[in-house]
Write an enzyme that holds these catalytic residues in place. Structure first.
Site, mmCIF file in Angstrom:
data_model
loop_
_atom_site.group_PDB
_atom_site.id
_atom_site.type_symbol
_atom_site.label_atom_id
_atom_site.label_comp_id
_atom_site.label_asym_id
_atom_site.label_seq_id
_atom_site.Cartn_x
_atom_site.Cartn_y
_atom_site.Cartn_z
ATOM 1 N N GLY A 30 16.418 -4.791 0.922
ATOM 2 C CA GLY A 30 16.571 -5.133 2.336
ATOM 3 C C GLY A 30 17.556 -4.173 2.978
ATOM 4 O O GLY A 30 18.346 -3.516 2.276
ATOM 5 N N CYS A 70 17.570 -3.749 -5.713
ATOM 6 C CA CYS A 70 18.414 -3.121 -4.693
ATOM 7 C C CYS A 70 19.256 -4.171 -3.959
ATOM 8 O O CYS A 70 20.136 -4.766 -4.558
ATOM 9 C CB CYS A 70 17.548 -2.283 -3.757
ATOM 10 N N TYR A 71 18.949 -4.463 -2.688
ATOM 11 C CA TYR A 71 19.700 -5.515 -1.980
ATOM 12 C C TYR A 71 19.667 -6.816 -2.778
ATOM 13 O O TYR A 71 20.675 -7.531 -2.866
ATOM 14 C CB TYR A 71 19.089 -5.745 -0.592
ATOM 15 N N HIS A 87 14.319 1.179 -7.403
ATOM 16 C CA HIS A 87 13.078 0.499 -6.990
ATOM 17 C C HIS A 87 11.963 0.700 -8.028
ATOM 18 O O HIS A 87 11.263 1.709 -7.987
ATOM 19 C CB HIS A 87 12.633 1.031 -5.624
ATOM 20 N N GLU A 89 9.151 -0.639 -8.119
ATOM 21 C CA GLU A 89 7.814 -0.765 -7.518
ATOM 22 C C GLU A 89 7.287 0.555 -6.968
ATOM 23 O O GLU A 89 6.097 0.698 -6.699
ATOM 24 C CB GLU A 89 7.845 -1.830 -6.403
ATOM 25 N N GLY A 106 -20.298 -7.029 8.687
ATOM 26 C CA GLY A 106 -20.735 -5.977 7.772
ATOM 27 C C GLY A 106 -19.539 -5.257 7.170
ATOM 28 O O GLY A 106 -19.691 -4.441 6.278
ATOM 29 N N GLY A 107 -18.341 -5.540 7.655
ATOM 30 C CA GLY A 107 -17.122 -4.992 7.059
ATOM 31 C C GLY A 107 -16.881 -5.667 5.722
ATOM 32 O O GLY A 107 -17.465 -6.720 5.432
ATOM 33 N N ASP A 116 -14.396 -7.358 4.421
ATOM 34 C CA ASP A 116 -13.824 -8.707 4.344
ATOM 35 C C ASP A 116 -14.853 -9.795 4.659
ATOM 36 O O ASP A 116 -15.016 -10.749 3.901
ATOM 37 C CB ASP A 116 -12.616 -8.845 5.293
ATOM 38 N N SER A 117 -15.557 -9.639 5.786
ATOM 39 C CA SER A 117 -16.522 -10.693 6.122
ATOM 40 C C SER A 117 -17.698 -10.694 5.140
ATOM 41 O O SER A 117 -18.269 -11.741 4.836
ATOM 42 C CB SER A 117 -16.998 -10.590 7.571
ATOM 43 N N LYS A 170 -6.331 -6.130 -0.062
ATOM 44 C CA LYS A 170 -7.609 -5.437 0.163
ATOM 45 C C LYS A 170 -8.275 -4.989 -1.143
ATOM 46 O O LYS A 170 -9.486 -5.150 -1.319
ATOM 47 C CB LYS A 170 -7.347 -4.215 1.060
#
Ligand code: XMP
Length: 519
Positions: free
Chosen positions: A61, A88-89, A178, A180, A233-234, A236-237, A375
């Site tokens: 942070g 870190c923080y 970090h 990550e 058509g994307g 996600d949907s 995603k």
């Protein structure tokens, strides 16, 4: 009203202290097949306990723990017996709350930024199996000056005595760097040690297991109710549709509003992908209506608003014809959930997302089956459910479609020209083997005309722009370094095959200062 899917997997909670890498931490954990959620540091200890996490991670942070108003955490959390890793923080906060001392590193030139040689104690379970000298990514203005009682140092650098700390008895660990971030060479080993050896996770989070439990939950919830989904058509949907189809089959109706501003052949491709899925699939060909509403409009925001409104009207009319609807599906994904409430960023473009239609159809509840997924997990789930690869890997496409890729007013002829040119560009990118390394690529029809010479005559035709970007989050992006020979091939083909275009330019701006789309 919205439904949060319950989760029966082992859980890691990521307590967010405002660090820029909060989502990245969550993704790194999920990549290890362990389910995690990002929660605010304001969450009470009682709520945390109730979730029964196997472990907790504190993010970094921007604040300093010794300042009065910086984010804090209740001391009680350290005596629950739940393993905690502070980053870190998060590490500084842990040391501070437990009685150690944190000081500003700037004043004593102890601040560290970037790749830093770090010496680690491989006897610690946190560093088990790692080499004892490693590169870690540092980014801190404060440092742990004095350790709290019960903690020992398990890593140091040339400037930092306490680059990592451990209170083995209480299962508390802190790292100043970090893990990550990819620049931390053994970062994923460290996270794995924490998650598997210290928290005792077994890694039970896979998209197969998610699909199984989601299908079961949807069935229980929906019963014999009727479900409606707006399909764009994307990815996600489309994935939401496959999941709902598997769960409730014919009780699901998908409405696909084809506004005529899709890419070449795309409307048919979407229809074909869902033809055999066992759901009621309704395609509305509304191109004429949209073209009429857009006639003479060249302002980008007006175009977006008109398309959004027309979309809603068409959808509503069709939905009403269906009679009773109990549930509406939305393709919300986890980054939207984390980011909501993140502040009041300036509106650069009013995004239009099909799937976000809660207010104008009468229904009981919203189902958000992807609400817990990133995603890349949505894509994996799509593959697990047998969704066509073209749809799984489909690049993002704005809701308003080609309307925001035609600068100025829109005509049917311009739509045709752009569809043809864009199809050639995309085909050549695929032929060159670049389709996975360039994250988004498309053509834009500018409203500029210029003089050219074609055959023996003068031409006065459109200028087409090509756009290709590399990005991981679409918030920032760099223009893709497409080889000149590929660009040349695209240019020659488009000018020869399409008609109406006599000049092609390549967009070499990054985002910021540009955006990915032109409007
Ligand atoms: P910009 O142009 O803002 O775009 O850099 C960032 C990403 O968002 C996509 N985009 C949209 N997606 N509805 C969407 O679902 C929209 O209205 C919309 N506008 C832009 C764009 O293609 C890029 O991937």
């Amino acid at each position: 009203m919205s439904q949060m899917f319950s989760n029966k997997h082992e859980l890691i909670l990521v307590v967010d202290f405002g660090g820029q890498y909060n989502q990245l931490i969550a993704r790194r954990i999920r990549e290890q097949h362990i389910y995690c959620e990002v929660i605010s540091y304001r969450t009470s200890v009682a709520e945390i306990v109730a979730r029964k996490p196997k472990g907790i991670i504190f993010t970094g942070g921007p604040d300093s723990v010794y300042l009065k108003n910086s984010p804090k955490i209740d001391k009680e959390i350290f005596s629950l017996g739940i393993p905690i890793l502070g980053i870190c923080y998060g590490a500084q906060l842990m040391a501070h709350v437990l009685g150690g001392e944190i000081a500003a590193a700037k004043d004593s030139s102890l601040a560290e930024f970037g790749k830093t040689v770090t010496h680690i104690d491989t006897h610690s379970v946190l560093f088990r199996g790692m080499s004892d000298t490693t590169i870690a990514w540092m980014s801190h203005n404060d440092y742990i000056k004095r350790l709290p009682e019960g903690s020992i140092a398990i890593a140091h650098t040339a400037k930092c005595r306490y680059a990592a700390i451990e209170d083995r008895e209480r299962h508390l660990y802190g790292v100043q760097f970090h893990p990550e971030v990819n620049h931390t060479v053994q970062g994923s080993e460290l996270l794995k040690n924490f998650l598997r050896s210290i928290c005792g996770c077994h890694a039970d989070w896979t998209m197969e297991s998610y699909a199984e439990s989601a299908v079961k939950e949807i069935r229980e919830k929906v019963g014999d109710g009727r479900v409606l989904l707006a399909l764009s058509g994307g990815v996600d949907s489309s994935v939401a549709c496959m999941l709902l189809a598997k769960a409730v089959g014919e009780q699901l109706t998908c409405i696909f509003v084809d506004h005529g501003l899709m890419r070449k052949n795309e409307g048919d491709e979407v229809e074909n992908a869902f033809a055999d899925s066992g759901v009621n699939f309704i395609r509305i060909n509304a191109a004429e209506r949209f073209m009429k509403a857009l006639a003479g409009i060249s302002d980008p925001e007006k175009k977006r608003k008109i398309i959004g409104m027309e979309f809603i009207r068409v959808f509503e009319t069709e939905a009403q014809k269906l009679g009773r609807i109990d549930y509406l599906v939305q393709g919300t994904i986890y980054p939207d959930v984390i980011e909501s409430g993140a502040g009041d960023a300036a509106v650069i473009k009013s995004h239009h997302n099909v799937g976000g239609l809660p207010d104008f159809v009468d229904f009981k509840e919203i189902i958000e089956p992807l609400r817990l997924l990133f995603k890349d997990e949505v894509r994996k789930l799509g593959l697990t459910l047998g969704l066509a690869e073209e749809l799984v890997w489909r690049q993002p496409f704005p809701g308003p479609g080609l309307a925001v890729r035609i600068i100025g007013n829109i005509t049917a002829e311009k739509v045709r020209i752009l569809q043809e040119a864009d199809a050639i560009f995309r085909e050549e990118i695929v032929n060159a083997g670049l389709s996975r390394s360039i994250n988004q690529y498309f053509a834009v029809l500018t409203d500029m005309r210029s003089v050219g010479v074609m055959g023996d005559g003068r031409s006065y035709d459109h200028t087409l722009a090509l756009r290709g970007v590399t990005t991981s989050d679409f918030m920032t992006a760099d223009f893709a370094r497409i080889p000149y020979d590929v660009l040349e091939k695209v240019s020659v083909r488009i000018v020869n095959e399409v008609g109406g275009i006599n000049r092609i330019v390549y967009d070499i701006t990054s985002k910021p200062p540009s955006t990915i789309e032109w409007e």
